[in-house]
Design an enzyme around this catalytic site. Structure first.
Site, mmCIF file in Angstrom:
data_model
loop_
_atom_site.group_PDB
_atom_site.id
_atom_site.type_symbol
_atom_site.label_atom_id
_atom_site.label_comp_id
_atom_site.label_asym_id
_atom_site.label_seq_id
_atom_site.Cartn_x
_atom_site.Cartn_y
_atom_site.Cartn_z
ATOM 1 N N PRO A 67 12.243 -31.003 23.288
ATOM 2 C CG PRO A 67 12.613 -28.684 24.294
ATOM 3 C CD PRO A 67 13.033 -30.307 24.366
ATOM 4 C CB CYS A 68 8.738 -31.377 19.106
ATOM 5 S SG CYS A 68 7.247 -30.447 19.371
ATOM 6 C CD GLN A 69 8.964 -26.001 20.685
ATOM 7 O OE1 GLN A 69 9.826 -26.602 20.898
ATOM 8 N NE2 GLN A 69 8.204 -25.260 21.589
ATOM 9 C CG PHE A 76 12.805 -31.783 14.635
ATOM 10 C CD1 PHE A 76 14.143 -31.995 13.781
ATOM 11 C CD2 PHE A 76 13.373 -31.837 16.041
ATOM 12 C CE1 PHE A 76 15.284 -32.037 14.070
ATOM 13 C CE2 PHE A 76 14.660 -31.976 16.404
ATOM 14 C CZ PHE A 76 15.731 -31.915 15.373
ATOM 15 C CB SER A 77 6.803 -28.818 14.901
ATOM 16 O OG SER A 77 5.279 -28.649 14.616
#
Length: 386
Positions: A80-82, A84-85
Site C-alpha cells: 500500500p502506497c498511501q 508515500f503518495s
C-alpha cells in the site's frame, strides 16, 4: 514458474506477471471490492485470471507463507502506497498502512528466487531518502528481521553495519530499484513508479532493467514532422498543438528518433464509441459519468498526448484528474473502460463496483503492459539460471 501475489488490488501487476509465464499459487488482497473484481473475472474461462486461485481476502499480516518455502520462483506486489503518495498524508513509516515490513516478511518465509515490488514515485522524495534506504537494505537481507519493539532507525543501523561488515547470511538478494515511466514502455499514460527487482544472490544472476521502447520525441516526430500520427487516425493535422509549437521553438530533431512513439489517449480509446448514460452492450464498464469540470491544476488529459497519471485519491477520485480533454476545449470523465485501456487492462476484464469504486481500483493499479515487460525479462533470466 510459480508465483505469489501480495496486495493484488484489481490484478494489474498479477496479470502482467501471469502473461510472462508465472502461475500464481496464492493471491492476497484485503479490499473486498478488488477481491470481488478478481472473483468475478475468474468465472470467465478466457479471462487472464481464470486459472488464479481464489484470492485470500484479508490482512496479509494474518497469512502464513511458510508452507511455500523453497517452492516459489517469484513474489510480487505493490505494498500500500498511501504513506508515500504525493496525494496522501506523507506519514511514511509512522503510517499503519505501510506494508513494506510485511513484504519483507513474506520474502523471508518463502525464500523465492526473485521478487518484483512497486510503489509510487513519492517514495523516492528527499524527505523519505533514509526510509527508502531502509527498504532496500531489508530486501537485501530479509533474515535480519526487526526485533520486538525495535525502532526502525535502530533496525536500519544494524542493517547498515551488516551491509558493511562483509559477512554473508543464508538468505540475501541483489536488489535493483529504479523509477520507471510507464509511457516509455508502451502504456498510454505518463505514470511514474519506483520498481524494486531482486534476485536471490546464490543464483549469480546479473540483471538490469529492460530498455525503454517508446519516447515522447518519437511521438513529436510523428505528429509535428512526418504527420503520420494524424494520417493513421484519419484526422486533420492540428498545427496549433502546444507540443508542436514547443517542437518548432527548441525541440526540432534532425533525424527520426529510434524506437516507437509514446501511445496517446487517442491511440488507446479511438475505437470505443462515445459513451452514453446507457451501458454499452459491446464494451463492459463503458458508460458516461456526469459532473466533469475543469479548474486550475485539474484540466484533464489531452486527447493527443499520453494521459496524465490516473489517480485514486485519499478521499476519493479527484474531480479533474481522470478526465478527457478534447481538442475543442470540452472535458468529460473517462469511463471505467477507457481508464482500463489507459492501464492496458484487457477489454474483457470487468471492474466491480460503482464508477468511483472502479476508478479507485484502476488508480491504484499497475499497468498490465509494464508488469509484463518487467516480468518477462525477469523470467528469461530465471530460466537461464535454472
Amino acid at each position: 514458474m510459480k508465483a505469489v501475489e501480495l496486495f493484488a488490488g484489481a490484478g494489474g501487476l498479477g496479470m502482467g506477471i501471469a502473461e510472462a509465464g508465472f502461475k500464481p499459487e496464492r493471491v492476497v488482497e484485503w479490499d473486498r471490492w478488488c477481491c470481488d473484481t478478481i472473483r468475478e473475472n475468474r468465472k470467465t474461462k478466457k479471462s487472464p485470471v481464470a486459472h488464479w486461485p481464489d484470492p485470500i481476502e484479508g490482512d496479509v499480516r494474518g497469512v502464513n507463507f511458510g508452507d511455500l518455502r523453497g517452492t516459489v520462483d517469484l513474489v510480487s506486489g505493490g505494498p500500500p502506497c498511501q504513506p508515500f503518495s504525493l496525494g496522501g498524508k506523507h506519514r511514511a513509516h509512522k503510517d499503519s498502512r505501510d506494508m513494506w515490513p510485511e513484504a519483507v516478511r513474506v520474502v523471508r518465509e518463502i525464500e523465492p528466487k526473485a521478487f518484483i515490488f512497486e510503489n509510487v514515485k513519492g517514495l523516492t522524495r528527499a524527505s523519505f531518502a533514509t526510509y527508502f534506504s531502509y527498504i532496500v537494505l531489508q530486501l537485501n537481507y530479509p533474515e535480519i528481521a526487526a526485533r520486538a519493539d525495535e525502532e526502525w532507525s535502530d533496525h536500519l543501523a544494524r542493517l547498515e553495519q551488516h551491509h558493511t561488515s562483509g559477512v554473508t547470511t543464508g538468505l540475501e538478494y541483489r536488489v535493483v530499484p529504479r523509477v520507471l515511466n510507464a509511457a516509455n514502455f508502451g502504456v498510454p499514460q505518463r505514470r511514474e513508479r519506483v520498481v524494486f527487482v531482486g534476485f536471490r544472490s546464490d543464483l549469480g544472476i546479473e540483471w538490469s532493467f529492460p530498455d525503454e521502447t517508446h519516447s515522447l520525441e518519437a511521438l513529436l516526430w510523428d505528429q509535428c514532422r512526418s504527420g503520420s500520427y494524424w494520417d493513421r487516425h484519419r484526422v486533420a493535422r492540428i498545427d496549433q498543438n502546444l507540443d508542436c509549437r514547443l517542437y518548432e521553438r527548441g525541440m526540432k530533431l534532425l533525424e527520426k528518433p529510434e524506437g516507437k512513439a509514446w501511445r496517446t489517449v487517442r491511440d488507446a480509446i479511438a475505437d470505443l464509441p462515445e459513451p452514453t448514460t446507457t451501458p454499452s452492450l459491446t464494451f463492459a464498464n463503458h458508460r458516461f459519468q456526469q459532473g466533469a469540470r475543469s479548474y486550475p491544476g485539474h484540466t484533464g488529459s489531452p486527447l493527443d498526448e499520453a494521459a496524465k497519471t490516473l489517480k485514486a485519491g485519499v478521499h476519493g477520485v479527484p474531480g479533474g484528474e481522470n478526465m478527457l480533454a478534447r481538442p475543442d476545449g470540452s472535458v468529460r470523465y473517462f469511463t471505467v473502460r477507457e481508464s482500463a485501456r489507459l492501464q492496458t487492462f484487457p477489454d474483457g476484464y470487468h471492474l466491480h463496483g460503482s464508477w468511483s469504486e472502479a476508478m479507485r481500483q484502476l488508480g491504484n493499479a499497475v499497468p498490465v503492459e509494464l508488469a509484463r515487460v518487467i516480468a518477462t525479462n525477469v523470467a528469461s533470466h530465471l530460466k537461464r539460471a535454472a
